[in-house]
Design a protein around this motif. Structure first.
Motif, PDB file in Angstrom:
ATOM      1  N   LEU A  90      55.941  28.976  27.652  1.00 36.61           N
ATOM      2  CA  LEU A  90      54.570  28.579  27.768  1.00 36.61           C
ATOM      3  C   LEU A  90      53.691  28.255  28.848  1.00 36.61           C
ATOM      4  N   ARG A  91      52.304  28.629  28.816  1.00 40.97           N
ATOM      5  CA  ARG A  91      51.694  28.586  30.009  1.00 40.97           C
ATOM      6  C   ARG A  91      50.470  27.717  30.190  1.00 40.97           C
ATOM      7  N   TYR A  92      49.254  27.831  30.680  1.00 39.76           N
ATOM      8  CA  TYR A  92      48.149  27.194  30.765  1.00 39.76           C
ATOM      9  C   TYR A  92      46.879  28.025  30.535  1.00 39.76           C
ATOM     10  N   PHE A  93      46.334  27.079  29.612  1.00 44.27           N
ATOM     11  CA  PHE A  93      45.479  27.842  28.941  1.00 44.27           C
ATOM     12  C   PHE A  93      45.457  29.132  27.666  1.00 44.27           C
ATOM     13  N   GLY A  94      44.617  29.332  26.518  1.00 45.67           N
ATOM     14  CA  GLY A  94      45.378  30.150  25.334  1.00 45.67           C
ATOM     15  C   GLY A  94      45.130  31.377  25.294  1.00 45.67           C
ATOM     16  N   ASP A  95      45.762  32.037  24.879  1.00 51.37           N
ATOM     17  CA  ASP A  95      45.483  33.588  24.666  1.00 51.37           C
ATOM     18  C   ASP A  95      44.839  33.873  23.384  1.00 51.37           C
ATOM     19  N   PRO A  96      43.900  34.754  24.035  1.00 44.39           N
ATOM     20  CA  PRO A  96      43.195  34.886  22.194  1.00 44.39           C
ATOM     21  C   PRO A  96      44.114  36.221  21.473  1.00 44.39           C
ATOM     22  N   SER A  97      45.089  37.080  21.772  1.00 39.90           N
ATOM     23  CA  SER A  97      45.449  37.969  21.695  1.00 39.90           C
ATOM     24  C   SER A  97      45.370  38.043  20.073  1.00 39.90           C
ATOM     25  N   PRO A  98      46.139  38.656  19.538  1.00 37.95           N
ATOM     26  CA  PRO A  98      45.503  38.460  18.255  1.00 37.95           C
ATOM     27  C   PRO A  98      46.908  38.915  17.645  1.00 37.95           C
ATOM     28  N   PHE A 148      42.075  28.639  36.408  1.00 34.59           N
ATOM     29  CA  PHE A 148      41.874  27.730  37.116  1.00 34.59           C
ATOM     30  C   PHE A 148      40.520  27.613  38.317  1.00 34.59           C
ATOM     31  N   ALA A 149      40.638  28.927  39.173  1.00 40.48           N
ATOM     32  CA  ALA A 149      39.411  28.794  38.936  1.00 40.48           C
ATOM     33  C   ALA A 149      37.726  28.384  38.603  1.00 40.48           C
ATOM     34  N   HIS A 150      37.611  28.995  37.249  1.00 34.75           N
ATOM     35  CA  HIS A 150      36.712  28.491  37.066  1.00 34.75           C
ATOM     36  C   HIS A 150      36.860  27.086  36.760  1.00 34.75           C
ATOM     37  N   VAL A 151      37.945  26.183  36.067  1.00 36.58           N
ATOM     38  CA  VAL A 151      37.899  25.176  35.507  1.00 36.58           C
ATOM     39  C   VAL A 151      37.433  24.426  37.662  1.00 36.58           C
ATOM     40  N   VAL A 152      37.898  24.381  38.339  1.00 33.55           N
ATOM     41  CA  VAL A 152      37.109  24.399  39.943  1.00 33.55           C
ATOM     42  C   VAL A 152      35.983  24.391  40.168  1.00 33.55           C
ATOM     43  N   ALA A 153      35.316  25.515  39.611  1.00 34.83           N
ATOM     44  CA  ALA A 153      34.094  25.858  39.815  1.00 34.83           C
ATOM     45  C   ALA A 153      32.915  24.696  39.260  1.00 34.83           C
ATOM     46  N   ARG A 154      33.858  24.565  37.746  1.00 34.94           N
ATOM     47  CA  ARG A 154      33.074  24.012  37.062  1.00 34.94           C
ATOM     48  C   ARG A 154      33.196  22.280  37.603  1.00 34.94           C
ATOM     49  N   GLN A 155      34.406  22.173  37.877  1.00 37.34           N
ATOM     50  CA  GLN A 155      34.048  20.760  38.133  1.00 37.34           C
ATOM     51  C   GLN A 155      33.643  19.928  39.410  1.00 37.34           C
ATOM     52  N   LEU A 156      33.628  21.068  40.264  1.00 36.01           N
ATOM     53  CA  LEU A 156      33.272  20.731  41.388  1.00 36.01           C
ATOM     54  C   LEU A 156      31.203  20.962  40.986  1.00 36.01           C
ATOM     55  N   ALA A 157      30.407  21.737  40.306  1.00 34.50           N
ATOM     56  CA  ALA A 157      29.643  21.719  39.895  1.00 34.50           C
ATOM     57  C   ALA A 157      29.205  20.134  39.327  1.00 34.50           C
ATOM     58  N   SER A 158      29.673  19.705  38.904  1.00 31.46           N
ATOM     59  CA  SER A 158      29.467  19.002  37.811  1.00 31.46           C
ATOM     60  C   SER A 158      29.472  17.628  38.324  1.00 31.46           C
ATOM     61  N   GLU A 180      48.662  20.691  53.367  1.00 31.11           N
ATOM     62  CA  GLU A 180      49.714  19.526  54.904  1.00 31.11           C
ATOM     63  C   GLU A 180      49.251  19.932  55.860  1.00 31.11           C
ATOM     64  N   ALA A 181      48.516  21.233  56.214  1.00 29.55           N
ATOM     65  CA  ALA A 181      48.585  21.581  57.871  1.00 29.55           C
ATOM     66  C   ALA A 181      47.127  20.681  58.415  1.00 29.55           C
ATOM     67  N   GLY A 182      46.184  19.926  57.213  1.00 34.66           N
ATOM     68  CA  GLY A 182      45.110  19.668  56.936  1.00 34.66           C
ATOM     69  C   GLY A 182      43.726  20.421  57.145  1.00 34.66           C
ATOM     70  N   ILE A 183      43.984  22.110  56.889  1.00 36.28           N
ATOM     71  CA  ILE A 183      42.933  22.830  56.665  1.00 36.28           C
ATOM     72  C   ILE A 183      42.044  22.553  55.353  1.00 36.28           C
ATOM     73  N   GLY A 184      42.097  22.034  54.390  1.00 35.07           N
ATOM     74  CA  GLY A 184      41.715  21.885  53.168  1.00 35.07           C
ATOM     75  C   GLY A 184      41.955  20.879  52.114  1.00 35.07           C
ATOM     76  N   ILE A 185      41.087  20.734  51.223  1.00 32.61           N
ATOM     77  CA  ILE A 185      41.723  20.160  50.067  1.00 32.61           C
ATOM     78  C   ILE A 185      41.334  20.526  48.894  1.00 32.61           C
ATOM     79  N   ALA A 186      42.026  20.214  48.087  1.00 34.98           N
ATOM     80  CA  ALA A 186      42.218  21.042  46.447  1.00 34.98           C
ATOM     81  C   ALA A 186      42.230  20.301  44.954  1.00 34.98           C
ATOM     82  N   LEU A 187      41.849  20.612  44.264  1.00 34.31           N
ATOM     83  CA  LEU A 187      42.047  20.566  42.555  1.00 34.31           C
ATOM     84  C   LEU A 187      43.209  20.914  42.169  1.00 34.31           C
ATOM     85  N   LEU A 188      44.963  20.897  41.725  1.00 31.62           N
ATOM     86  CA  LEU A 188      45.376  21.426  41.325  1.00 31.62           C
ATOM     87  C   LEU A 188      46.027  20.511  40.353  1.00 31.62           C
TER      88      LEU A 188
END
Length: 255
Positions: A90-98, A148-158, A180-188
């Protein structure tokens, strides 16, 4: 270190070992359809979702079957299935391996996560530009476009935020601690912050321009052997709506 010949031979050797394991399981299955082990590799964050309820149902109904679970990231899950170390993945995104059968079973929400003390904590933002001054966190970019990195990049761009500073952090757990330490925010993924939302150490920001989902796939080897118990588990976890198993209370304050 493998030589070039060793690298060429490796997938064939792995296929032989996987076939031997298939043969052993096939013989064991003659005793009972639900006898023996059912092995599943799952992305760790999905262990906090409703999929776990189906695993619990399976264990209760098939007491002769021993459920073996392993956690890993999405790419490691595929590798374990491909090598025959586990029957299902069980994973995120598909795998095109034949050599793999890959089937989408659900999807998961991606949410904007911030510290409990962030000025927009628990609120709704109509204008995503109000998050322009924040430091964003993300997993490092990979060659895989479905990550996830590409998903984040696409959403930020949109949302018109493609030029905001993004710090690459190679662990979602590390990202959460920094947030939690207040150093940033993220899409998770929503399931990855279930416990922190419950405890109140993290909060979400409702930003419609940044809302998206990521697909969740189940996979198994195309020519691999699935025991009766494995097929039963495959049926149980297919088409299961994925959400946090005990959703945290959401702040009703809106802006």
């Amino acid at each position: 270190m493998l030589t070039e010949a060793g690298r060429t031979f490796l997938p064939y050797a792995q296929a032989i070992l996987a076939a031997l394991k298939d043969g052993t399981q096939a013989v064991q299955a003659l005793q009972s359809e639900d006898h023996g082990a059912v092995s599943l590799a799952i992305v760790g964050t999905l262990a906090g979702t409703t999929i776990v309820k189906q695993l619990r149902r399976f264990s209760a109904r098939h007491r002769k079957a021993r459920l073996e679970l392993r956690t890993a990231n999405s790419f490691e899950v595929s590798d374990m299935v491909r090598r025959g170390e586990v029957s299902l993945g069980l994973r995120y995104f598909g795998d095109p391996s034949p050599e793999l059968v890959c089937r989408q079973i659900s999807e998961e929400r991606i949410v904007v996560v911030c510290s409990a003390h962030h000025q927009w904590s628990g609120k709704r933002l109509r204008n995503p530009q109000q998050l322009r001054s924040d430091q964003w966190l993300s997993l490092p970019m990979t060659r895989h476009r479905d990550s996830f990195a590409h998903v984040v990049a696409r959403q930020l761009a949109s949302a018109g935020l493609d030029d905001v500073p993004v710090m690459a952090i190679d662990s979602m757990t590390a990202q959460k601690r920094l947030i939690e330490a207040g150093i940033g925010i993220a899409l998770l993924p929503e399931s990855s912050v279930h416990e922190e939302l419950r405890l109140g150490t993290l909060r979400t920001i409702d930003v419609s321009h940044l809302q998206t989902t990521v697909p969740i796939y189940v996979l198994y080897r195309k020519n691999g052997y699935l025991t009766g118990a494995s097929r039963t588990l495959l049926t149980l976890i297919s088409n299961v709506p994925v959400r946090p198993s005990n959703p945290a209370h959401r702040d009703r304050k809106r802006k």
